[in-house]
Scaffold this active site. Structure first.
Site, PDB file in Angstrom:
ATOM      1  N   ASP A  46       0.834  -1.207   0.000  1.00 45.13           N
ATOM      2  CA  ASP A  46       0.000   0.000   0.000  1.00 45.13           C
ATOM      3  C   ASP A  46       0.868   1.256   0.000  1.00 45.13           C
ATOM      4  O   ASP A  46       0.522   2.256  -0.634  1.00 45.13           O
ATOM      5  CB  ASP A  46      -0.901   0.013   1.236  1.00 45.13           C
ATOM      6  CG  ASP A  46      -1.984  -1.046   1.149  1.00 45.13           C
ATOM      7  OD1 ASP A  46      -2.466  -1.297   0.027  1.00 45.13           O
ATOM      8  OD2 ASP A  46      -2.337  -1.617   2.192  1.00 45.13           O
ATOM      9  N   GLY A  47       1.999   1.201   0.711  1.00 41.23           N
ATOM     10  CA  GLY A  47       2.912   2.346   0.773  1.00 41.23           C
ATOM     11  C   GLY A  47       3.401   2.728  -0.620  1.00 41.23           C
ATOM     12  O   GLY A  47       3.488   3.904  -0.962  1.00 41.23           O
ATOM     13  N   GLU A  63      -5.192   9.819   4.255  1.00 42.92           N
ATOM     14  CA  GLU A  63      -5.591  10.803   5.259  1.00 42.92           C
ATOM     15  C   GLU A  63      -4.568  11.922   5.364  1.00 42.92           C
ATOM     16  O   GLU A  63      -3.442  11.805   4.865  1.00 42.92           O
ATOM     17  CB  GLU A  63      -5.758  10.168   6.661  1.00 42.92           C
ATOM     18  CG  GLU A  63      -4.492   9.881   7.415  1.00 42.92           C
ATOM     19  CD  GLU A  63      -3.705   8.702   6.903  1.00 42.92           C
ATOM     20  OE1 GLU A  63      -2.566   8.931   6.436  1.00 42.92           O
ATOM     21  OE2 GLU A  63      -4.188   7.576   6.922  1.00 42.92           O
ATOM     22  N   ARG A  95      -8.597  19.782  22.330  1.00 44.26           N
ATOM     23  CA  ARG A  95      -7.287  19.762  23.006  1.00 44.26           C
ATOM     24  C   ARG A  95      -6.815  18.323  23.016  1.00 44.26           C
ATOM     25  O   ARG A  95      -7.550  17.425  23.430  1.00 44.26           O
ATOM     26  CB  ARG A  95      -7.428  20.240  24.456  1.00 44.26           C
ATOM     27  CG  ARG A  95      -7.517  21.727  24.597  1.00 44.26           C
ATOM     28  CD  ARG A  95      -7.649  22.120  26.062  1.00 44.26           C
ATOM     29  NE  ARG A  95      -7.627  23.562  26.218  1.00 44.26           N
ATOM     30  CZ  ARG A  95      -8.666  24.351  26.009  1.00 44.26           C
ATOM     31  NH1 ARG A  95      -9.824  23.843  25.624  1.00 44.26           N
ATOM     32  NH2 ARG A  95      -8.551  25.662  26.185  1.00 44.26           N
ATOM     33  N   ALA A 146      -7.034   2.579   7.378  1.00 40.43           N
ATOM     34  CA  ALA A 146      -5.617   2.773   7.713  1.00 40.43           C
ATOM     35  C   ALA A 146      -5.497   3.409   9.111  1.00 40.43           C
ATOM     36  O   ALA A 146      -6.073   2.895  10.066  1.00 40.43           O
ATOM     37  CB  ALA A 146      -4.962   3.612   6.615  1.00 40.43           C
ATOM     38  N   ASN A 166      -6.885   5.876  10.452  1.00 44.46           N
ATOM     39  CA  ASN A 166      -8.208   6.171  11.010  1.00 44.46           C
ATOM     40  C   ASN A 166      -8.758   5.013  11.840  1.00 44.46           C
ATOM     41  O   ASN A 166      -9.332   5.209  12.899  1.00 44.46           O
ATOM     42  CB  ASN A 166      -9.168   6.520   9.865  1.00 44.46           C
ATOM     43  CG  ASN A 166     -10.610   6.608  10.326  1.00 44.46           C
ATOM     44  OD1 ASN A 166     -10.992   7.548  11.005  1.00 44.46           O
ATOM     45  ND2 ASN A 166     -11.415   5.594   9.980  1.00 44.46           N
ATOM     46  N   LYS A 167      -8.558   3.800  11.343  1.00 45.31           N
ATOM     47  CA  LYS A 167      -9.081   2.623  12.069  1.00 45.31           C
ATOM     48  C   LYS A 167      -8.342   2.454  13.399  1.00 45.31           C
ATOM     49  O   LYS A 167      -8.961   2.182  14.431  1.00 45.31           O
ATOM     50  CB  LYS A 167      -8.963   1.352  11.226  1.00 45.31           C
ATOM     51  CG  LYS A 167      -9.546   0.150  11.935  1.00 45.31           C
ATOM     52  CD  LYS A 167      -9.484  -1.103  11.106  1.00 45.31           C
ATOM     53  CE  LYS A 167     -10.130  -2.271  11.848  1.00 45.31           C
ATOM     54  NZ  LYS A 167      -9.459  -2.587  13.113  1.00 45.31           N
ATOM     55  N   SER A 168      -7.027   2.647  13.367  1.00 45.19           N
ATOM     56  CA  SER A 168      -6.245   2.530  14.617  1.00 45.19           C
ATOM     57  C   SER A 168      -6.700   3.571  15.639  1.00 45.19           C
ATOM     58  O   SER A 168      -6.565   3.359  16.843  1.00 45.19           O
ATOM     59  CB  SER A 168      -4.760   2.735  14.350  1.00 45.19           C
ATOM     60  OG  SER A 168      -4.308   1.852  13.373  1.00 45.19           O
TER      61      SER A 168
HETATM   62  P1  NAD Z   1       3.646   1.530   6.014  1.00 44.58           P
HETATM   63  O1  NAD Z   1       4.012   1.005   4.699  1.00 44.58           O
HETATM   64  O2  NAD Z   1       4.368   1.041   7.233  1.00 44.58           O
HETATM   65  O3  NAD Z   1       2.083   1.383   6.171  1.00 44.58           O
HETATM   66  C1  NAD Z   1       1.548   1.116   7.371  1.00 44.58           C
HETATM   67  C2  NAD Z   1       0.522   0.020   7.232  1.00 44.58           C
HETATM   68  O4  NAD Z   1      -0.695   0.621   6.824  1.00 44.58           O
HETATM   69  C3  NAD Z   1       0.837  -1.080   6.197  1.00 44.58           C
HETATM   70  O5  NAD Z   1       0.531  -2.325   6.782  1.00 44.58           O
HETATM   71  C4  NAD Z   1      -0.128  -0.766   5.052  1.00 44.58           C
HETATM   72  O6  NAD Z   1      -0.529  -1.919   4.331  1.00 44.58           O
HETATM   73  C5  NAD Z   1      -1.285  -0.194   5.824  1.00 44.58           C
HETATM   74  N1  NAD Z   1      -2.160   0.637   5.010  1.00 44.58           N
HETATM   75  C6  NAD Z   1      -1.830   1.677   4.222  1.00 44.58           C
HETATM   76  N2  NAD Z   1      -2.925   2.163   3.638  1.00 44.58           N
HETATM   77  C7  NAD Z   1      -3.968   1.412   4.068  1.00 44.58           C
HETATM   78  C8  NAD Z   1      -5.357   1.435   3.842  1.00 44.58           C
HETATM   79  N3  NAD Z   1      -5.908   2.352   3.067  1.00 44.58           N
HETATM   80  N4  NAD Z   1      -6.128   0.521   4.481  1.00 44.58           N
HETATM   81  C9  NAD Z   1      -5.589  -0.395   5.312  1.00 44.58           C
HETATM   82  N5  NAD Z   1      -4.279  -0.472   5.568  1.00 44.58           N
HETATM   83  C10 NAD Z   1      -3.480   0.431   4.957  1.00 44.58           C
HETATM   84  O7  NAD Z   1       3.798   3.084   6.091  1.00 44.58           O
HETATM   85  P2  NAD Z   1       3.648   4.101   4.943  1.00 44.58           P
HETATM   86  O8  NAD Z   1       4.053   3.559   3.650  1.00 44.58           O
HETATM   87  O9  NAD Z   1       4.305   5.311   5.453  1.00 44.58           O
HETATM   88  O10 NAD Z   1       2.063   4.264   4.915  1.00 44.58           O
HETATM   89  C11 NAD Z   1       1.480   5.412   5.369  1.00 44.58           C
HETATM   90  C12 NAD Z   1       0.173   5.061   5.965  1.00 44.58           C
HETATM   91  O11 NAD Z   1       0.396   4.361   7.176  1.00 44.58           O
HETATM   92  C13 NAD Z   1      -0.566   6.305   6.354  1.00 44.58           C
HETATM   93  O12 NAD Z   1      -1.363   6.793   5.295  1.00 44.58           O
HETATM   94  C14 NAD Z   1      -1.376   5.856   7.542  1.00 44.58           C
HETATM   95  O13 NAD Z   1      -2.703   5.536   7.184  1.00 44.58           O
HETATM   96  C15 NAD Z   1      -0.696   4.590   8.015  1.00 44.58           C
HETATM   97  N6  NAD Z   1      -0.303   4.791   9.396  1.00 44.58           N
HETATM   98  C16 NAD Z   1      -0.926   4.066  10.339  1.00 44.58           C
HETATM   99  C17 NAD Z   1      -0.648   4.284  11.659  1.00 44.58           C
HETATM  100  C18 NAD Z   1      -1.364   3.477  12.674  1.00 44.58           C
HETATM  101  O14 NAD Z   1      -2.193   2.640  12.295  1.00 44.58           O
HETATM  102  N7  NAD Z   1      -1.113   3.704  13.947  1.00 44.58           N
HETATM  103  C19 NAD Z   1       0.276   5.251  12.067  1.00 44.58           C
HETATM  104  C20 NAD Z   1       0.893   5.988  11.073  1.00 44.58           C
HETATM  105  C21 NAD Z   1       0.589   5.760   9.732  1.00 44.58           C
END
Ligand code: NAD
Length: 278
Positions: free
Chosen positions: A56-57, A133, A158, A172, A174-176
């Site tokens: 996905d990245g 996002e 805040r 992504a 958002n779910k966490s």
């Molecule tokens: P990454 O490649 O480590 O991606 C993080 C994880 O998010 C991977 O497992 C990827 O498959 C999954 N992911 C990405 N888009 C998704 C989607 N639309 N639905 C479900 N899973 C999805 O890191 P990156 O390449 O920098 O990806 C950036 C994304 O990582 C951001 O857009 C953000 O959504 C996500 N992210 C998640 C968290 C968290 O869950 N706590 C924190 C920071 C960023």
């Protein structure tokens, strides 16, 4: 046998991959198959189809590489990692992808994209698009910001920060954060809080809020300082942010509508539930 594609026009194909060994193998296979095919022309310049290889990245990076060409480009993803929300094919399914591309009739599946407009105190404006996002956080201290919906003050926030996601991004970050999962045919954006302070003095809604298209969200920080704005997989720091506005973009991202394009709920189930005994 090579079938003439739907338009009778040669399709320009860009192949974008991460540096993984499996991805490089897929790139070699695709190059070998498409290089001498009269219906396709391999070029990273002005492509009609972008094939992203990785996870996905990588698809997020490919989106940002070609975000100015969203009107004409269709994406297709091959995943060589674990999870693939934006990727329809696995690395061992390259032949299937080639077969589908040769039968391609130009059909596409399109999903909403987020438009982000950041205004700095000195009047400078920085605009961007997000596929997953955009998240704003304050670096030094608790973020204090007003949240406005359609120009009307909704709440004073805040906490650590605020995320605004697209429907496809709802699974992504958002779910966490405890946000809802939205089917991507619902054209809406979702605001989700990141660790809000809630007590007798400070109050926010607490739950995520889903806004329909044509409506917009505005975040107005109430303190000077350094803020980070993360747009998908990129993070930028800005001093003295006046406001950040979010709405659905006028353009959408389009994927090649192959027979392999997995249903959204199947993806969600595969990613988060897996198999269970019935
Ligand atoms: P990454 O490649 O480590 O991606 C993080 C994880 O998010 C991977 O497992 C990827 O498959 C999954 N992911 C990405 N888009 C998704 C989607 N639309 N639905 C479900 N899973 C999805 O890191 P990156 O390449 O920098 O990806 C950036 C994304 O990582 C951001 O857009 C953000 O959504 C996500 N992210 C998640 C968290 C968290 O869950 N706590 C924190 C920071 C960023």
């Amino acid at each position: 046998m090579t079938q003439t594609n739907y338009s009778g026009k040669v399709q320009r194909v860009a192949i974008i991959a991460n540096g993984k060994y499996q991805s490089k193998r897929v790139v070699s296979k695709l190059f070998a198959a498409l290089r001498d095919d009269k219906d396709f022309y391999l070029s990273k310049h002005n492509p009609d189809i972008v094939i992203s290889i990785g996870g996905d990245g990588m698809l997020l990076s490919a989106f940002h590489m070609y975000e100015k060409d969203l009107d004409r480009v269709r994406f297709v993803g091959i995943h060589t990692g674990h999870l693939g929300f934006y990727t329809d094919y696995r690395d061992f399914e390259v032949d299937k992808l080639l077969e589908d591309l040769r039968k391609d009739k130009g059909e596409k599946i399109s999903y909403p994209v987020l438009h982000v407009k950041l205004t700095l105190q000195d009047g400078r404006i920085i605009e961007s698009r997000a596929l997953n996002e955009a998240t704003i956080k304050r670096i030094e201290k608790t973020m204090v910001a007003d949240v406005l919906i359609n120009g009307v003050k909704f709440e004073r926030f805040r906490g650590d920060g605020i995320s605004v996601s697209t429907p496809t991004g709802s699974t992504a970050y958002n779910k966490s954060l405890g946000g809802a999962i939205l089917h991507p045919t619902i054209e809406a954006l979702q605001l989700t809080e990141i660790s809000s302070l809630n007590n007798r003095v400070y109050r926010t809604l607490g739950s995520s809020v889903i806004i329909p298209k044509h409506e917009h969200i505005e975040i107005v920080p109430k303190r000077l300082g350094t803020y980070t704005l993360s747009v998908d997989n990129k993070t930028f720091s800005h001093k003295n942010v006046a406001k950040v506005e979010y709405s659905l973009d006028s353009k959408k991202i389009s994927f090649v509508a192959t027979p392999f394009h997995t249903s959204f709920w199947e993806r969600v189930k595969d990613a988060f539930i897996g198999e269970f005994d019935s």
